[in-house]
Design a protein around this motif. Structure first.
Motif, PDB file in Angstrom:
ATOM      1  N   ALA A   1       9.287 103.910  75.657  1.00  0.00           N
ATOM      2  CA  ALA A   1      10.648 103.471  75.340  1.00  0.00           C
ATOM      3  C   ALA A   1      11.472 104.677  74.916  1.00  0.00           C
ATOM      4  O   ALA A   1      11.182 105.307  73.912  1.00  0.00           O
ATOM      5  N   SER A   2      12.491 104.987  75.693  1.00  0.00           N
ATOM      6  CA  SER A   2      13.360 106.115  75.357  1.00  0.00           C
ATOM      7  C   SER A   2      14.336 105.748  74.245  1.00  0.00           C
ATOM      8  O   SER A   2      14.615 106.542  73.350  1.00  0.00           O
ATOM      9  N   VAL A   3      14.835 104.508  74.308  1.00  0.00           N
ATOM     10  CA  VAL A   3      15.761 103.990  73.299  1.00  0.00           C
ATOM     11  C   VAL A   3      15.377 102.544  72.990  1.00  0.00           C
ATOM     12  O   VAL A   3      15.163 101.752  73.904  1.00  0.00           O
ATOM     13  N   ASN A   4      15.300 102.222  71.710  1.00  0.00           N
ATOM     14  CA  ASN A   4      15.004 100.854  71.289  1.00  0.00           C
ATOM     15  C   ASN A   4      15.953 100.489  70.145  1.00  0.00           C
ATOM     16  O   ASN A   4      15.908 101.083  69.071  1.00  0.00           O
ATOM     17  N   VAL A   5      16.838  99.533  70.417  1.00  0.00           N
ATOM     18  CA  VAL A   5      17.840  99.121  69.432  1.00  0.00           C
ATOM     19  C   VAL A   5      17.473  97.753  68.880  1.00  0.00           C
ATOM     20  O   VAL A   5      17.350  96.781  69.629  1.00  0.00           O
ATOM     21  N   MET A   6      17.290  97.684  67.567  1.00  0.00           N
ATOM     22  CA  MET A   6      16.987  96.417  66.906  1.00  0.00           C
ATOM     23  C   MET A   6      18.039  96.134  65.844  1.00  0.00           C
ATOM     24  O   MET A   6      18.442  97.044  65.113  1.00  0.00           O
ATOM     25  N   MET A   7      18.473  94.891  65.791  1.00  0.00           N
ATOM     26  CA  MET A   7      19.489  94.491  64.815  1.00  0.00           C
ATOM     27  C   MET A   7      18.928  93.373  63.946  1.00  0.00           C
ATOM     28  O   MET A   7      18.297  92.445  64.451  1.00  0.00           O
ATOM     29  N   TRP A   8      19.165  93.497  62.672  1.00  0.00           N
ATOM     30  CA  TRP A   8      18.655  92.464  61.771  1.00  0.00           C
ATOM     31  C   TRP A   8      19.615  92.181  60.620  1.00  0.00           C
ATOM     32  O   TRP A   8      20.465  93.002  60.260  1.00  0.00           O
ATOM     33  N   GLU A   9      19.469  91.020  60.083  1.00  0.00           N
ATOM     34  CA  GLU A   9      20.136  90.604  58.847  1.00  0.00           C
ATOM     35  C   GLU A   9      19.099  89.772  58.103  1.00  0.00           C
ATOM     36  O   GLU A   9      19.061  88.561  58.193  1.00  0.00           O
ATOM     37  N   GLY A  10      18.215  90.460  57.415  1.00  0.00           N
ATOM     38  CA  GLY A  10      17.047  89.808  56.830  1.00  0.00           C
ATOM     39  C   GLY A  10      15.916  89.738  57.835  1.00  0.00           C
ATOM     40  O   GLY A  10      14.813  90.214  57.600  1.00  0.00           O
ATOM     41  N   VAL A  11      16.198  89.134  59.008  1.00  0.00           N
ATOM     42  CA  VAL A  11      15.231  89.075  60.105  1.00  0.00           C
ATOM     43  C   VAL A  11      15.889  89.623  61.371  1.00  0.00           C
ATOM     44  O   VAL A  11      17.119  89.727  61.456  1.00  0.00           O
ATOM     45  N   VAL A  12      15.081  89.961  62.344  1.00  0.00           N
ATOM     46  CA  VAL A  12      15.595  90.529  63.596  1.00  0.00           C
ATOM     47  C   VAL A  12      16.390  89.479  64.363  1.00  0.00           C
ATOM     48  O   VAL A  12      15.915  88.367  64.593  1.00  0.00           O
ATOM     49  N   LYS A  13      17.616  89.843  64.743  1.00  0.00           N
ATOM     50  CA  LYS A  13      18.487  88.944  65.493  1.00  0.00           C
ATOM     51  C   LYS A  13      18.679  89.399  66.939  1.00  0.00           C
ATOM     52  O   LYS A  13      19.055  88.592  67.799  1.00  0.00           O
ATOM     53  N   ALA A  14      18.462  90.683  67.210  1.00  0.00           N
ATOM     54  CA  ALA A  14      18.645  91.210  68.571  1.00  0.00           C
ATOM     55  C   ALA A  14      17.727  92.397  68.786  1.00  0.00           C
ATOM     56  O   ALA A  14      17.411  93.126  67.844  1.00  0.00           O
ATOM     57  N   ASN A  15      17.319  92.580  70.015  1.00  0.00           N
ATOM     58  CA  ASN A  15      16.414  93.682  70.353  1.00  0.00           C
ATOM     59  C   ASN A  15      16.590  94.050  71.817  1.00  0.00           C
ATOM     60  O   ASN A  15      16.419  93.202  72.705  1.00  0.00           O
TER      61      ASN A  15
END
Length: 229
Positions: A190-204
């Motif tokens: 994986a060259s780039v891995n973007v994860m978004m969370w607000e307490g728990v992961v909401k997007a990946n």
């Protein structure tokens, strides 16, 4: 009397025979009508199924246009990000070793894990910096983590990028170890891995080398709506 009886018997037999013929004929017609109704019902059902399938296909097409399937890496949706420490290269905490997962707490957070600092990755950082700036009231936060076995070699490059593109709201950091922090499941390719969370992961979203294009960058930025309220 015998003649009358015989006549009555013949009449009864004749009537019975004719009744049977009518019944048999009627049942045949009834069967044909039922078959016709069944055929009509089957046609309607098939037509309805085609309409539903067409509608589903259109919906799936729309979904693919907004949420295209990408390379799989990182945490699953609903997972809880674990604490981990990084060496901060830019921003207010420059030179410190700290845990941004801990620092940002329950705020909406974008964590970007990278192994390459090419033009596309740099553009993503710029766009993300502008997005964080635009959502200060919602306390949106983000940080970039460079996964490497040679932190000393990549730190100067991070400093140059921050200075050249005026990155002010997204600290650029280094994690020693190409495998990444435990629990984040960033794949080796994986060259780039973007994860978004607000307490728990909401997007990946994750991308292999060469997959991060302008359209993909737009999709990443659009994902912030999942954690901004």
């Amino acid at each position: 009397m015998p003649v009358v009886r015989v006549a009555r018997m013949l009449s009864a037999v004749t009537f019975g025979f004719l009744y049977c013929v009518v019944c048999v004929t009627g049942c045949g017609n009834s069967g044909q009508v039922t078959g016709s109704q069944d055929d009509h019902s089957a046609t309607v059902a098939a037509s309805s199924a085609e309409e539903i399938e067409t509608e589903d296909s259109e919906n799936n097409s729309d979904q693919k246009n907004t949420e295209r399937v990408t390379y799989q890496s990182g945490m699953e949706i609903g997972a809880i990000p674990l604490p981990f420490e990084v060496s901060d290269v830019t921003g207010p905490n420059k030179g410190k070793t700290l845990c941004y997962r801990c620092l940002y707490g329950e705020r909406p957070v974008v964590g970007v894990f990278v192994r390459e600092l090419d033009e596309s990755t740099t553009k993503l950082i710029q766009e993300l910096d502008a997005e964080v700036d635009a959502h200060q009231d919602e306390k949106l936060a983000a940080f970039v983590v460079m996964l490497t076995e040679t932190p000393a070699e990549v730190k100067p490059n991070l400093e140059k990028i921050a200075a050249k593109y005026h990155i002010q709201h997204v600290p650029l950091t280094v994690y020693e170890g190409a495998t990444g922090p435990p629990g984040y499941n960033v794949k080796q390719d994986a060259s780039v891995n973007v994860m978004m969370w607000e307490g728990v992961v909401k997007a990946n979203r994750a991308y292999q080398a060469g997959q991060l294009k302008p359209e993909e960058i737009k999709e990443v930025i659009a994902d912030t709506k999942l954690i901004i309220h």
